[in-house]
Write a protein that holds these residues in place. Structure first.
Motif, PDB file in Angstrom:
ATOM      1  N   GLY A 142      -6.844  -4.770  57.807  1.00 36.71           N
ATOM      2  CA  GLY A 142      -8.310  -5.780  58.913  1.00 36.71           C
ATOM      3  C   GLY A 142      -9.257  -4.705  58.916  1.00 36.71           C
ATOM      4  N   GLU A 143      -9.432  -3.986  57.898  1.00 39.08           N
ATOM      5  CA  GLU A 143     -10.622  -2.823  58.193  1.00 39.08           C
ATOM      6  C   GLU A 143     -10.155  -1.777  56.091  1.00 39.08           C
ATOM      7  OE1 GLU A 143     -11.603  -1.497  60.609  1.00 39.08           O
ATOM      8  OE2 GLU A 143     -10.188  -2.255  61.829  1.00 39.08           O
ATOM      9  N   ALA A 144     -10.071  -1.592  55.131  1.00 37.92           N
ATOM     10  CA  ALA A 144      -9.972  -2.039  54.428  1.00 37.92           C
ATOM     11  C   ALA A 144     -10.267  -3.762  54.043  1.00 37.92           C
ATOM     12  CB  ALA A 144      -8.797  -1.578  53.282  1.00 37.92           C
ATOM     13  N   PHE A 145     -11.767  -3.375  52.325  1.00 30.11           N
ATOM     14  CA  PHE A 145     -12.159  -4.346  52.172  1.00 30.11           C
ATOM     15  C   PHE A 145     -12.422  -4.374  50.858  1.00 30.11           C
ATOM     16  CE2 PHE A 145     -16.096  -1.938  54.405  1.00 30.11           C
ATOM     17  CZ  PHE A 145     -16.548  -1.954  53.060  1.00 30.11           C
ATOM     18  N   GLY A 146     -12.497  -4.952  49.779  1.00 30.81           N
ATOM     19  CA  GLY A 146     -12.841  -5.136  48.415  1.00 30.81           C
ATOM     20  C   GLY A 146     -12.470  -5.820  48.149  1.00 30.81           C
ATOM     21  N   GLU A 147     -12.168  -6.938  46.927  1.00 30.89           N
ATOM     22  CA  GLU A 147     -12.531  -8.007  45.707  1.00 30.89           C
ATOM     23  C   GLU A 147     -11.026  -8.121  46.208  1.00 30.89           C
ATOM     24  OE1 GLU A 147     -13.807  -9.919  41.834  1.00 30.89           O
ATOM     25  OE2 GLU A 147     -13.226  -7.891  42.010  1.00 30.89           O
ATOM     26  N   LEU A 148     -10.906  -9.559  46.021  1.00 29.93           N
ATOM     27  CA  LEU A 148      -9.866 -10.009  46.677  1.00 29.93           C
ATOM     28  C   LEU A 148      -9.636 -10.733  44.746  1.00 29.93           C
ATOM     29  CD1 LEU A 148      -7.795 -12.080  48.531  1.00 29.93           C
ATOM     30  CD2 LEU A 148      -9.485 -14.029  48.564  1.00 29.93           C
ATOM     31  N   LEU A 149      -7.841 -10.282  44.770  1.00 26.74           N
ATOM     32  CA  LEU A 149      -7.332 -11.343  43.552  1.00 26.74           C
ATOM     33  C   LEU A 149      -6.376 -12.184  44.330  1.00 26.74           C
ATOM     34  CD1 LEU A 149      -8.993  -8.745  42.545  1.00 26.74           C
ATOM     35  CD2 LEU A 149      -7.242  -8.433  40.539  1.00 26.74           C
ATOM     36  N   ILE A 150      -5.892 -13.099  43.601  1.00 31.20           N
ATOM     37  CA  ILE A 150      -5.352 -14.440  43.754  1.00 31.20           C
ATOM     38  C   ILE A 150      -4.224 -15.092  42.140  1.00 31.20           C
ATOM     39  CG2 ILE A 150      -6.832 -16.572  43.527  1.00 31.20           C
ATOM     40  CD1 ILE A 150      -5.465 -17.719  45.650  1.00 31.20           C
ATOM     41  N   ARG A 151      -3.022 -15.552  42.385  1.00 28.86           N
ATOM     42  CA  ARG A 151      -2.576 -15.617  41.667  1.00 28.86           C
ATOM     43  C   ARG A 151      -1.621 -17.473  42.051  1.00 28.86           C
ATOM     44  NH1 ARG A 151       1.257 -11.271  39.387  1.00 28.86           N
ATOM     45  NH2 ARG A 151       2.764 -10.744  41.682  1.00 28.86           N
ATOM     46  N   GLY A 152      -1.386 -18.273  41.952  1.00 28.78           N
ATOM     47  CA  GLY A 152      -0.464 -19.037  41.567  1.00 28.78           C
ATOM     48  C   GLY A 152      -0.756 -20.094  41.134  1.00 28.78           C
ATOM     49  N   PRO A 153       0.702 -21.206  41.045  1.00 32.49           N
ATOM     50  CA  PRO A 153       0.998 -22.008  40.175  1.00 32.49           C
ATOM     51  C   PRO A 153      -0.163 -23.392  40.263  1.00 32.49           C
ATOM     52  CG  PRO A 153       2.091 -22.611  42.302  1.00 32.49           C
ATOM     53  CD  PRO A 153       1.287 -20.721  42.173  1.00 32.49           C
ATOM     54  N   TRP A 154      -1.465 -23.386  41.304  1.00 28.31           N
ATOM     55  CA  TRP A 154      -2.707 -24.051  40.673  1.00 28.31           C
ATOM     56  C   TRP A 154      -3.561 -23.144  40.562  1.00 28.31           C
ATOM     57  CZ3 TRP A 154       0.245 -24.397  45.272  1.00 28.31           C
ATOM     58  CH2 TRP A 154      -0.578 -24.083  46.657  1.00 28.31           C
ATOM     59  N   ILE A 155      -3.573 -22.268  40.310  1.00 24.64           N
ATOM     60  CA  ILE A 155      -5.317 -21.380  40.175  1.00 24.64           C
ATOM     61  C   ILE A 155      -4.953 -20.839  38.335  1.00 24.64           C
ATOM     62  CG2 ILE A 155      -5.802 -18.931  40.014  1.00 24.64           C
ATOM     63  CD1 ILE A 155      -5.360 -20.099  42.773  1.00 24.64           C
ATOM     64  N   ALA A 156      -6.831 -20.980  38.403  1.00 19.04           N
ATOM     65  CA  ALA A 156      -6.937 -21.380  36.504  1.00 19.04           C
ATOM     66  C   ALA A 156      -6.250 -20.409  35.865  1.00 19.04           C
ATOM     67  CB  ALA A 156      -8.548 -21.945  36.498  1.00 19.04           C
ATOM     68  N   ALA A 157      -5.999 -20.154  34.312  1.00 17.92           N
ATOM     69  CA  ALA A 157      -4.879 -19.394  33.998  1.00 17.92           C
ATOM     70  C   ALA A 157      -6.865 -18.833  32.705  1.00 17.92           C
ATOM     71  CB  ALA A 157      -3.973 -18.754  32.779  1.00 17.92           C
ATOM     72  N   GLU A 158      -7.411 -19.104  32.683  1.00 13.78           N
ATOM     73  CA  GLU A 158      -9.372 -19.322  31.603  1.00 13.78           C
ATOM     74  C   GLU A 158      -9.756 -20.900  32.557  1.00 13.78           C
ATOM     75  OE1 GLU A 158      -6.784 -19.801  27.712  1.00 13.78           O
ATOM     76  OE2 GLU A 158      -6.888 -21.773  28.271  1.00 13.78           O
ATOM     77  N   TYR A 159     -10.682 -20.185  31.876  1.00 11.02           N
ATOM     78  CA  TYR A 159     -11.987 -21.008  31.514  1.00 11.02           C
ATOM     79  C   TYR A 159     -11.973 -22.119  30.597  1.00 11.02           C
ATOM     80  CZ  TYR A 159     -13.836 -19.236  35.336  1.00 11.02           C
ATOM     81  OH  TYR A 159     -14.509 -17.616  36.411  1.00 11.02           O
ATOM     82  N   TYR A 160     -12.220 -22.994  30.546  1.00  8.28           N
ATOM     83  CA  TYR A 160     -11.703 -24.067  29.286  1.00  8.28           C
ATOM     84  C   TYR A 160     -12.676 -23.671  27.666  1.00  8.28           C
ATOM     85  CZ  TYR A 160     -11.555 -28.911  26.679  1.00  8.28           C
ATOM     86  OH  TYR A 160     -11.504 -29.946  25.603  1.00  8.28           O
ATOM     87  N   ARG A 161     -11.986 -23.457  27.034  1.00  7.63           N
ATOM     88  CA  ARG A 161     -12.540 -22.440  25.598  1.00  7.63           C
ATOM     89  C   ARG A 161     -14.474 -22.520  26.127  1.00  7.63           C
ATOM     90  NH1 ARG A 161     -13.406 -28.530  22.789  1.00  7.63           N
ATOM     91  NH2 ARG A 161     -15.374 -28.639  23.869  1.00  7.63           N
ATOM     92  N   ASP A 162     -13.853 -21.182  26.960  1.00  4.50           N
ATOM     93  CA  ASP A 162     -15.275 -20.053  27.360  1.00  4.50           C
ATOM     94  C   ASP A 162     -14.682 -19.083  26.906  1.00  4.50           C
ATOM     95  OD1 ASP A 162     -17.182 -18.806  29.091  1.00  4.50           O
ATOM     96  OD2 ASP A 162     -17.243 -20.795  29.308  1.00  4.50           O
ATOM     97  N   ALA A 163     -15.281 -18.048  26.307  1.00  4.93           N
ATOM     98  CA  ALA A 163     -15.203 -16.804  25.929  1.00  4.93           C
ATOM     99  C   ALA A 163     -14.907 -15.921  27.360  1.00  4.93           C
ATOM    100  CB  ALA A 163     -16.436 -15.942  25.092  1.00  4.93           C
ATOM    101  N   ARG A 164     -16.106 -16.275  28.185  1.00  2.63           N
ATOM    102  CA  ARG A 164     -15.945 -15.363  29.286  1.00  2.63           C
ATOM    103  C   ARG A 164     -14.660 -14.926  29.965  1.00  2.63           C
ATOM    104  NH1 ARG A 164     -20.868 -18.900  31.657  1.00  2.63           N
ATOM    105  NH2 ARG A 164     -19.801 -20.476  30.618  1.00  2.63           N
ATOM    106  N   SER A 165     -14.152 -15.992  29.774  1.00  2.00           N
ATOM    107  CA  SER A 165     -12.498 -16.085  30.955  1.00  2.00           C
ATOM    108  C   SER A 165     -11.931 -14.506  30.792  1.00  2.00           C
ATOM    109  CB  SER A 165     -10.856 -16.415  29.659  1.00  2.00           C
ATOM    110  OG  SER A 165     -11.665 -17.980  30.530  1.00  2.00           O
ATOM    111  N   ALA A 166     -11.911 -13.541  29.926  1.00  2.00           N
ATOM    112  CA  ALA A 166     -11.572 -11.711  30.348  1.00  2.00           C
ATOM    113  C   ALA A 166     -12.024 -11.137  31.466  1.00  2.00           C
ATOM    114  CB  ALA A 166     -11.819 -11.551  28.947  1.00  2.00           C
ATOM    115  N   GLN A 167     -13.478 -12.089  31.752  1.00  2.00           N
ATOM    116  CA  GLN A 167     -14.214 -11.480  32.878  1.00  2.00           C
ATOM    117  C   GLN A 167     -13.463 -11.969  34.106  1.00  2.00           C
ATOM    118  OE1 GLN A 167     -18.046 -12.583  32.453  1.00  2.00           O
ATOM    119  NE2 GLN A 167     -18.284 -11.936  30.730  1.00  2.00           N
ATOM    120  N   THR A 168     -13.262 -12.916  34.046  1.00  2.00           N
ATOM    121  CA  THR A 168     -12.537 -13.493  35.355  1.00  2.00           C
ATOM    122  C   THR A 168     -10.670 -13.200  36.084  1.00  2.00           C
ATOM    123  OG1 THR A 168     -13.927 -14.481  35.795  1.00  2.00           O
ATOM    124  CG2 THR A 168     -12.308 -15.559  36.934  1.00  2.00           C
ATOM    125  N   PHE A 169     -10.441 -13.770  34.474  1.00  2.00           N
ATOM    126  CA  PHE A 169      -8.813 -13.242  34.235  1.00  2.00           C
ATOM    127  C   PHE A 169      -8.086 -12.441  33.866  1.00  2.00           C
ATOM    128  CE2 PHE A 169     -10.817 -17.386  34.236  1.00  2.00           C
ATOM    129  CZ  PHE A 169      -9.993 -18.176  35.465  1.00  2.00           C
TER     130      PHE A 169
END
Length: 534
Positions: A376-403
């Protein structure tokens, strides 16, 4: 166990069989109201499915576009595509014309369905659409239009034979394309699959507890992240559905809530703030049927959660998610041991982004990617994964920046409490860094909106000669209310750190909004970039 595919058609067929008489109410583009039910709509969905294949030549795996409000025909398009392996690409009506052209061409949409009142907008964009072969006007007639190969929706259905048994589909096949609002660069597409949408619906039903006794009204547009999944969730349990059409004014929505006895709704905070102000001026409005609503898309002001509960006994459930998360990933729910707490203490929980949905995993990391404690004190970027989380953008080279490494980087700066609640501090791009210290624009906004004279407030960091950035508040006052900078800064003084206090408070007529109803901080920053440099 059977290797049985997670197809949305199985959820759909159950409700058509068990709840055929359950109502679907729709406000049309001409503001008329149509009543139908799941059984009647099924006949139309089956004829539409046949027409997509036989008249329009849309094969499995190919996309059609929708440019439409929340209404029954849009609902029919959701299901005719999902049940047959076609892809429904919902277009955000508020995108710039060049962005609409980009995403339609990128998705290679073969046909485009447009509501009658939106035809003039589409006529200006159509010459730049490269793959659209047919334009279908979602009404009884085409009207006077320059759209090529235009067909009336009802004519399309009248000429079609109903589809028979729904096919079994690869559960990992795409069924919907949703594009981000594209505040920087071209919008990025996310392909929702049969599997992801099915699991999202079932898991979210556990968090919001919808049943066939409910009447669900999605205020959130069907062109935005599948209306947060509510057309699928409501259909899965056989709930009544009420679609509001183009009239999203507070008066129009409250009137529909009253007349149709809506029990649950979903929308962004700016919608509910408007309704809160309307109800304050119209205490006679009867919302006694409403048990709660999901609010998300941006931070929900604490004062608004408090007001709806204390004045209307309506519980706001704050949700968090993104286009990339299909979209709902967490909901603020009280744990059993919190039930007896005073409401002000419960608010500390209800104003968080909530607990991750069952099936999802989250963590927060520092700039080097190291996992941070959930204290509840430390803060940072939230990362998430799971069966309804995207694994990539649709036909987009920018995917590597996010996934990366099996996780999705959300761009949200968060804390996670020992109880597991996610507390969003800011979007990474919106955090104000002043003299090496971080200031949360969201905390400042929520505190400002607790002032009785403030209707809306947004806070951005602007360039400063000494401190790099300093916070500036942009405020819209409520009608007939008065407040000045001294009063608002004084209101903040005992609620936030001294160095968080805004250097200026600017009073404006309206805060710019994005295509999904969020405050558009980029526009504000650009417009007032040098305000503190003079």
């Amino acid at each position: 166990m059977m290797d049985f595919p997670l197809n949305l058609s199985t959820l759909y067929e159950r409700t058509v069989r068990i709840h055929p008489g359950q109502e679907i109410v729709s406000v049309e583009s001409d503001r008329s109201l149509v009543r139908t039910n799941y059984g009647e709509v099924d006949g139309r969905v089956r004829r539409l499915a046949s027409a997509l294949q036989n008249r329009l030549g849309i094969d499995q795996g190919q996309a059609i576009a929708t440019f439409a409000w929340n209404n029954r025909r849009h609902h029919e398009l959701y299901w005719a595509t999902a049940n047959t392996g076609r892809i429904c690409h919902t277009i955000n009506l508020r995108l710039f014309p060049e962005q609409v052209a980009y995403i339609v061409n990128h998705a290679e949409d073969g046909a485009l369905f447009v509501d009658p009142d939106l035809v003039p907008l589409m006529e200006r964009i159509a010459p730049n659409l490269e793959t659209v072969r047919h334009y279908i006007v979602m009404g009884d007639s085409v009207g006077d239009t320059s759209l090529p190969n235009a067909i009336a929706y009802e004519d399309l259905l009248d000429e079609a034979e109903p589809w028979g048994e729904w096919p079994f589909l690869d559960e990992r096949s795409p069924m919907m394309l949703c594009y981000t609002s594209g505040t920087t660069g071209n919008p990025k597409g996310v392909a929702y699959t049969q599997r992801s949408t099915y699991i999202h619906a079932i898991s979210n039903l556990a968090m919001v507890s919808l049943t066939a006794d409910d009447n669900v009204l999605p205020v959130v547009p069907m062109f935005h992240a599948s209306a947060w999944g509510y057309p699928f969730m409501a259909t899965a349990v056989g709930a009544k559905l009420t679609y509001p059409g183009p009239d999203l004014t507070p008066a129009g929505l409250v009137n529909l809530f009253e007349k149709e006895r809506v029990t649950f709704a979903a929308g962004v905070p700016t919608v509910w703030l408007g309704i809160m102000h309307y109800l304050s001026e119209h205490p006679e409005a009867d919302l006694s049927s409403m048990r709660g609503f999901l609010c998300g898309g941006s931070a929900v002001p604490r004062v608004m959660i408090d007001w709806f509960w204390k004045n209307r006994s309506i519980l706001i459930k704050q949700g968090w998610g993104m286009t990339e998360t299909n979209p709902v990933a967490s909901v603020a729910m009280l744990k059993p041991h919190m039930a007896d707490w005073e409401f002000d203490r419960q608010l500390d929980v209800l104003e968080t982004a909530g607990l991750p949905a069952a099936g999802l995993q989250v963590k927060i990391v520092d700039d080097e990617g190291n996992r941070l404690p959930e204290d509840g004190e430390a803060f940072g970027e939230l990362l998430i994964r799971g069966p309804w989380i995207a694994a990539e953008y649709y036909r987009d080279a920018r995917s590597a920046q996010t996934f990366q490494d099996g996780w999705m980087r959300t761009g949200d700066v968060c804390k996670i409490t020992p109880e597991g609640y996610i507390k969003i501090t800011d979007r990474a791009k919106d955090v104000i860094k002043s003299g090496g210290e971080w200031i949360s624009s969201l905390d400042l906004e929520n505190t400002l909106m607790a002032h009785p004279a403030v209707a809306e407030a947004t806070v951005v960091g602007l360039k400063h000669a000494k401190w790099d950035e300093r916070p500036v508040a942009f405020v819209v006052l409520r009608p007939n209310a008065n407040a000045d900078q001294e009063e608002l800064v004084g209101f903040l003084a005992d609620k936030v750190a001294k160095w968080w206090l805004p250097d200026k408070v600017v009073f404006i007529e309206a805060i710019p909004k994005t295509g999904t109803g969020k405050f558009d901080k980029k526009v504000v920053r650009d417009q007032y970039a040098d305000l503190l440099m003079g």
